[in-house]
Design a protein around this motif. Structure first.
Motif, PDB file in Angstrom:
ATOM      1  N   PHE A 118      53.335  37.687  34.769  1.00 46.01           N
ATOM      2  CA  PHE A 118      52.881  37.396  35.948  1.00 46.01           C
ATOM      3  C   PHE A 118      51.493  38.069  36.172  1.00 46.01           C
ATOM      4  O   PHE A 118      51.803  39.397  36.342  1.00 46.01           O
ATOM      5  CB  PHE A 118      53.697  37.547  36.950  1.00 46.01           C
ATOM      6  CG  PHE A 118      53.398  36.874  38.386  1.00 46.01           C
ATOM      7  CD1 PHE A 118      53.371  35.868  38.828  1.00 46.01           C
ATOM      8  CD2 PHE A 118      52.673  37.787  39.407  1.00 46.01           C
ATOM      9  CE1 PHE A 118      52.809  35.111  40.186  1.00 46.01           C
ATOM     10  CE2 PHE A 118      52.185  37.483  40.295  1.00 46.01           C
ATOM     11  CZ  PHE A 118      52.272  36.195  41.014  1.00 46.01           C
ATOM     12  N   THR A 119      50.527  37.429  36.498  1.00 35.89           N
ATOM     13  CA  THR A 119      49.210  38.186  36.306  1.00 35.89           C
ATOM     14  C   THR A 119      48.334  37.605  37.373  1.00 35.89           C
ATOM     15  O   THR A 119      48.462  36.361  37.903  1.00 35.89           O
ATOM     16  CB  THR A 119      48.381  38.670  35.050  1.00 35.89           C
ATOM     17  OG1 THR A 119      47.350  39.555  35.334  1.00 35.89           O
ATOM     18  CG2 THR A 119      48.027  37.571  34.301  1.00 35.89           C
ATOM     19  N   PHE A 120      46.783  38.091  37.658  1.00 32.32           N
ATOM     20  CA  PHE A 120      45.947  37.460  38.427  1.00 32.32           C
ATOM     21  C   PHE A 120      44.526  36.870  37.766  1.00 32.32           C
ATOM     22  O   PHE A 120      43.997  37.583  36.766  1.00 32.32           O
ATOM     23  CB  PHE A 120      45.415  38.554  39.414  1.00 32.32           C
ATOM     24  CG  PHE A 120      46.533  38.810  40.377  1.00 32.32           C
ATOM     25  CD1 PHE A 120      47.198  38.104  41.348  1.00 32.32           C
ATOM     26  CD2 PHE A 120      47.365  40.081  40.344  1.00 32.32           C
ATOM     27  CE1 PHE A 120      48.133  38.391  42.284  1.00 32.32           C
ATOM     28  CE2 PHE A 120      48.376  40.544  41.041  1.00 32.32           C
ATOM     29  CZ  PHE A 120      48.877  39.767  41.981  1.00 32.32           C
ATOM     30  N   LEU A 121      44.022  35.869  37.943  1.00 31.89           N
ATOM     31  CA  LEU A 121      42.827  35.261  37.440  1.00 31.89           C
ATOM     32  C   LEU A 121      41.793  36.263  37.893  1.00 31.89           C
ATOM     33  O   LEU A 121      40.715  36.317  37.456  1.00 31.89           O
ATOM     34  CB  LEU A 121      42.616  33.795  37.760  1.00 31.89           C
ATOM     35  CG  LEU A 121      43.399  32.962  37.055  1.00 31.89           C
ATOM     36  CD1 LEU A 121      43.292  31.580  37.432  1.00 31.89           C
ATOM     37  CD2 LEU A 121      42.767  33.092  35.632  1.00 31.89           C
ATOM     38  N   ASP A 122      41.840  36.741  39.183  1.00 31.24           N
ATOM     39  CA  ASP A 122      40.510  37.354  39.806  1.00 31.24           C
ATOM     40  C   ASP A 122      40.969  38.977  39.674  1.00 31.24           C
ATOM     41  O   ASP A 122      41.990  39.248  39.352  1.00 31.24           O
ATOM     42  CB  ASP A 122      40.569  36.793  41.215  1.00 31.24           C
ATOM     43  CG  ASP A 122      41.840  36.968  41.868  1.00 31.24           C
ATOM     44  OD1 ASP A 122      42.980  37.245  41.617  1.00 31.24           O
ATOM     45  OD2 ASP A 122      41.629  36.211  43.152  1.00 31.24           O
ATOM     46  N   ASN A 123      40.056  39.743  40.200  1.00 30.05           N
ATOM     47  CA  ASN A 123      40.159  41.101  40.232  1.00 30.05           C
ATOM     48  C   ASN A 123      40.281  41.582  41.607  1.00 30.05           C
ATOM     49  O   ASN A 123      39.468  41.977  42.377  1.00 30.05           O
ATOM     50  CB  ASN A 123      39.081  41.686  39.540  1.00 30.05           C
ATOM     51  CG  ASN A 123      39.045  43.165  38.964  1.00 30.05           C
ATOM     52  OD1 ASN A 123      40.148  43.783  38.815  1.00 30.05           O
ATOM     53  ND2 ASN A 123      38.149  43.585  38.499  1.00 30.05           N
ATOM     54  N   PRO A 124      41.534  41.882  41.917  1.00 25.41           N
ATOM     55  CA  PRO A 124      41.731  42.315  43.614  1.00 25.41           C
ATOM     56  C   PRO A 124      40.834  43.506  43.902  1.00 25.41           C
ATOM     57  O   PRO A 124      40.915  44.508  43.484  1.00 25.41           O
ATOM     58  CB  PRO A 124      43.317  42.601  43.652  1.00 25.41           C
ATOM     59  CG  PRO A 124      43.895  41.861  42.286  1.00 25.41           C
ATOM     60  CD  PRO A 124      42.684  41.887  41.236  1.00 25.41           C
ATOM     61  N   GLY A 125      39.803  43.025  45.003  1.00 24.88           N
ATOM     62  CA  GLY A 125      39.384  44.071  45.391  1.00 24.88           C
ATOM     63  C   GLY A 125      38.152  44.750  44.678  1.00 24.88           C
ATOM     64  O   GLY A 125      37.741  45.710  45.188  1.00 24.88           O
TER      65      GLY A 125
END
Length: 294
Positions: free
Chosen positions: A45-52
């Motif tokens: 489970f990960t993110f497509l965008d780069n948080p912050g």
């Protein structure tokens, strides 16, 4: 490996690896490999965008990241947008996302993992919630290489200093740049060193501008090479370029894709007084690269 966008619902019991995984470095690999549990579906489970950090260049493009995660043995990759979960409390994330939607029976993360609104929750919070919802937590200890804690931040710092060889040790692989081979200004041909101009992803982190001993992968073949990364101060360039000279080989590769692995740093980019001096410097770079790559 199957790839899903969040929100999604998984029916089969899973072991879920949590993290940003930019770089998929050696510590990330351990977290992912810990999700390979008997009778459970290994899920990342990960993110497509780069948080912050929207201005931060990436250690891996999305394509590279997916391939590296698959190489770690994951069965499912779930890409979420940070906006989907950023306002959740720690309990909401564990209960609603991990347990209810992803059917997690095991959760894997790193020792410094943080989550929930404002990154307010840490591994201790996660451990407590896992106990509450009868989920097993596997928390990876800190990893080091050459006395340095393995992290994406440390790798970025090393690359910004041109220390590709040490960055590679933290990564557990060779840092690379890839892209389509395009036409340049053909200056290299005038000084007997024709180069391949690589249209690298604009979101990918470039190391310290300079010259590197490299391995170029083209059409299933690997070539020893020298790569210049930067703005070519002697002749000038509007934007940073990645140019690779293949040692002891010449061919037409326009339109092909090339992956350049940065093996070691040779020198910083510098401005020479004329093309003759530049040619002499390139000849020395080639000899140094041969020694490194032998």
């Amino acid at each position: 490996m199957e790839i899903f966008s969040y929100p999604c619902i998984l029916k089969n019991p899973t072991a879920v690896a949590l993290g940003r995984f930019d770089g998929v470095h050696s510590a990330h690999k351990r977290v992912i490999e810990n999700s390979k549990q008997e009778n459970l579906v290994s899920t990342v489970f990960t993110f497509l965008d780069n948080p912050g950090k929207t201005d931060t260049k990436l250690l891996t493009t999305e394509k590279e990241k997916q391939a590296l995660i698959e190489d770690c043995g994951a069965n499912i990759l779930i890409n979420a947008s940070f906006a989907d979960v950023r306002d959740m409390s720690a309990e909401e994330f564990v209960r609603d996302v991990l347990c209810q939607k992803l059917n997690a029976k095991v959760i894997s993360c790193g020792y410094n993992y943080r989550f929930a609104k404002g990154a307010s929750a840490d591994v201790n919070t996660l451990r407590s919630l896992c106990q509450k919802y009868n989920v097993t937590l596997i928390c990876s200890d800190e990893m080091t290489a050459e006395g340095i804690s393995v992290s994406s931040t440390a790798i970025r710092k090393l690359l910004s200093q041109g220390n590709a060889s040490l960055a590679n040790k933290l990564l557990g692989r060779t840092y690379s740049l890839e892209g389509k081979i395009i036409h340049g200004n053909a200056l290299g041909r005038t000084i007997s060193t024709p180069t391949l101009n690589i249209d690298a992803d604009k979101n990918k982190l470039l190391p310290l501008f300079g010259v590197y001993a490299t391995k170029a992968h083209i059409d299933g073949k690997v070539f020893d090479s020298v790569t210049n990364i930067g703005i070519k101060p002697t002749v000038g360039s509007e934007a940073p370029t990645v140019e690779t000279y293949l040692l002891d080989f010449c061919g037409d590769f326009y339109g092909n894709y090339c992956t350049v692995e940065l093996v070691d740093f040779i020198r910083k980019e510098e401005k020479f007084t004329d093309l003759s001096t530049l040619k002499e410097a390139i000849a020395k770079d080639i000899e140094k690269a041969k020694l490194i790559l032998t």
